[in-house]
Scaffold this active site. Structure first.
Site, PDB file in Angstrom:
ATOM      1  N   TRP A 136       0.811  -1.212   0.000  1.00 44.07           N
ATOM      2  CA  TRP A 136       0.000   0.000   0.000  1.00 44.07           C
ATOM      3  C   TRP A 136       0.838   1.253   0.000  1.00 44.07           C
ATOM      4  CZ3 TRP A 136      -4.796   0.548  -1.465  1.00 44.07           C
ATOM      5  CH2 TRP A 136      -5.562  -0.622  -1.577  1.00 44.07           C
TER       6      TRP A 136
ATOM      7  N   ASP B  90      -1.755   6.451   6.485  1.00 47.75           N
ATOM      8  CA  ASP B  90      -2.825   5.648   5.891  1.00 47.75           C
ATOM      9  C   ASP B  90      -3.086   4.518   6.873  1.00 47.75           C
ATOM     10  OD1 ASP B  90      -4.366   3.769   4.628  1.00 47.75           O
ATOM     11  OD2 ASP B  90      -3.053   3.525   2.892  1.00 47.75           O
TER      12      ASP B  90
ATOM     13  N   LYS C 128     -13.103  -1.862   6.679  1.00 49.19           N
ATOM     14  CA  LYS C 128     -12.388  -2.832   7.498  1.00 49.19           C
ATOM     15  C   LYS C 128     -13.072  -2.905   8.867  1.00 49.19           C
ATOM     16  CE  LYS C 128      -9.237  -2.526   4.157  1.00 49.19           C
ATOM     17  NZ  LYS C 128      -9.086  -3.523   3.105  1.00 49.19           N
TER      18      LYS C 128
END
Lengths: 362, 362
Positions: free
Chosen positions: B103, B169, B193
């Site tokens: 990511w 993030d 999530k």
């Protein structure tokens, strides 16, 4: 229980078909025997992929979208697209915008960040202007085919015969009527009017318009990238796509006046709008100010000639089970949004209430 | 019916608390006596505003977000933020990114569209690299505090003592543990999530970082604009915000091991992860390759040493009510995502299954 639900005239997010809401509730803990809510599914799992593929197929079928148009499930809404469209299509060159009301005016302003924007014609919010000054070397021409705030709708799409692609913002009448794709290069719309929950944006883009994005276009909003990834470059708004898919199935099965599917929905929309505009025009107490030839079937702004009665009107309407009739803050007055999921009975109830209110206060 | 639901280890969209799903189903046709589904409410009406305000208040409370940080409800997900952050914060200057896995590598690549990006340090996906080469004149430093694919988590946030803002993030561990705001300028995360449906992005931004956007930043994604409009510059993903708000209430009421709220959630996350890593480490049949000091509490990738057993493992796991354990395609093997809503019993069931599978196939 059906009879107990009030009629909701919100401009969006807006009323949804009750059978869809019931199915969503029934499947909340276990979709199709999967043991999962749709909210809990990986977007890359076979369950959700089947949901997304069915939704796209049904939408393509309903709107007769040609094979050379891609359907994208995106995020960011119509205001997001005001930037995303020029980032993808302007090539930094010229963009012509026809201003017919609040939304097209916003689109023109935002496109100026990325392109040489010209207002090709500007209306007064009550009619579609004539005499468009179009540039033959424009990257595209932008129109808003239904102005949600002003209540102005294109009942025929313009035919651009110079090869410049037409971009239509059709947020608030998407899926209320057919689209003449022969005149359209790209169409976009937020879902929260006729289609489903807010947070899902539908984009229909002709193949030849892919691959033109500026380098500064965010990858997640690059149409070519999104198309290549079947709208799963990033995690799509899965639950909203699922609800939209149920709405598409509802439209396909919809029957009215001897018609079926989108034709039936359109006919009922025509009838609902005719009923409401006839009541407005027959009254000296209320008025709609839009030219009859371009009155919206979806969003009907109207005014009480005595504005001191606005608050009593809204209060009494709510008590009568008629919700969210307050007009947009920039326009004032009232607005009845009568999207696909609004039954004829809802408009009849509104007209009856309006006549009764006029009799008591007029 | 509770016992009948399988355990869902999806990396996201992911399992949600069953009481939340039940409440969503129960309120689907009529929220709070309004006669409307939350999906049908105008985002500017008092009903939805009360929902959004409560959600923001509860989230601020849970994460102890200081008053000088704005909480934004946005769209576009983590991949969208990879562009939106540099559009808002880079000023076209320097951005330092610490690469700890898939990511953060994507974030670095996307930021290059807008800024002079330097990889300040690069890990191997199994540990957090040391010796960061930070530039004191960078606009910000970006880290991904939980790498969903690699299973690498920061258990302490870096302390940047040179005044350069830290951007985190935190998509896949947001709301699983407290955040040390004294070290953070901006935090973002997708909801799908620990928080709710996909299509909602949470952004926490310190006041002094507003107002720095590049001219090419789309207005709908300009933090200052979104903040000034209380996340209603455009129509927000209303239904996702509502579900997130119910999740926040669920976390506030959560009790475990003598603790309450986020502390209880964190303790259970610690216990779940400890249980699973202990089982992996005790086995010669399975392995997790991440350095113990930075193993993720949320996403546990693991491998069967004999990869020919991958398919039987997944098939038998599904039959045992253990869903979505397949590893990310770029890594292979397995991955158990054990977010907030995964009960301890789910991890116990997984460990029991793994031991049984090993006994039969080892």
């Amino acid at each position: 229980m059906t009879a107990a639900r009030p009629f909701n005239f919100s401009a969006g997010p807006a009323t949804l078909p009750e059978p869809v809401l019931r199915q969503v509730a029934a499947e909340m803990l276990d979709w199709g025997g999967s043991g999962m809510s749709v909210m809990e599914m990986s977007h890359r799992g076979k369950e959700f992929i089947s949901i997304a593929e069915a939704a796209e197929r049904d939408l393509r079928d309903l709107l007769a979208v040609p094979a050379n148009y891609r359907i994208l499930f995106m995020q960011g809404g119509g205001l997001g697209e005001n930037a995303i469209v020029p980032l993808n299509l302007s090539r930094g060159g010229k963009v012509d915008v026809v201003v017919t009301g609040s939304w097209s005016r916003k689109s023109a302003a935002e496109a100026r960040r990325y392109a040489d924007v010209q207002v090709a014609a500007e209306g007064n919010g009550r009619e579609i202007p004539r005499d468009w000054q179009l540039r033959s070397d424009a990257s595209y021409v932008h129109v808003c085919t239904n102005e949600t705030i002003d209540g102005v709708e294109f009942h025929d799409l313009p035919h651009l015969d110079n090869g410049v692609p037409l971009v239509i913002d059709c947020s608030s009448h998407l899926l209320s009527r057919p689209i003449d794709w022969s005149r359209v290069g790209l169409a976009f719309g937020g879902a929260q009017k006729n289609i489903g929950p807010a947070g899902l944006t539908l984009v229909f883009v002709r193949d030849d318009l892919l691959g033109r994005a500026l380098d500064i276009c965010p990858t997640a909003f690059n149409y070519e990238t999104v198309a290549a990834a079947q709208s799963m470059y990033n995690t799509p708004p899965t639950f909203a796509i699922y609800v939209a898919g149920l709405v598409f199935q509802w439209v396909k099965q919809f029957a009215y006046a001897g018609k079926q599917g989108l034709a039936a929905i359109e006919q009922r929309n025509i009838d609902k709008a005719a009923l409401l505009y006839a009541a407005l025009d027959a009254s000296g107490f209320y008025e709609n100010r839009v030219q009859p030839s371009c009155r919206s079937r979806m969003n009907v702004p109207f005014f009480l000639k005595d504005e001191r009665l606005n608050e009593p009107f809204l209060t009494e309407a709510k008590a009568a089970g008629l919700l969210q009739l307050k007009g947009h803050k920039t326009v004032g007055g009232m607005r009845a949004s009568i999207y696909n999921a609004m039954p004829l009975e809802g408009v009849q109830a509104l007209v009856t209430f309006m006549q009764d209110f006029e009799a008591r206060h007029g």
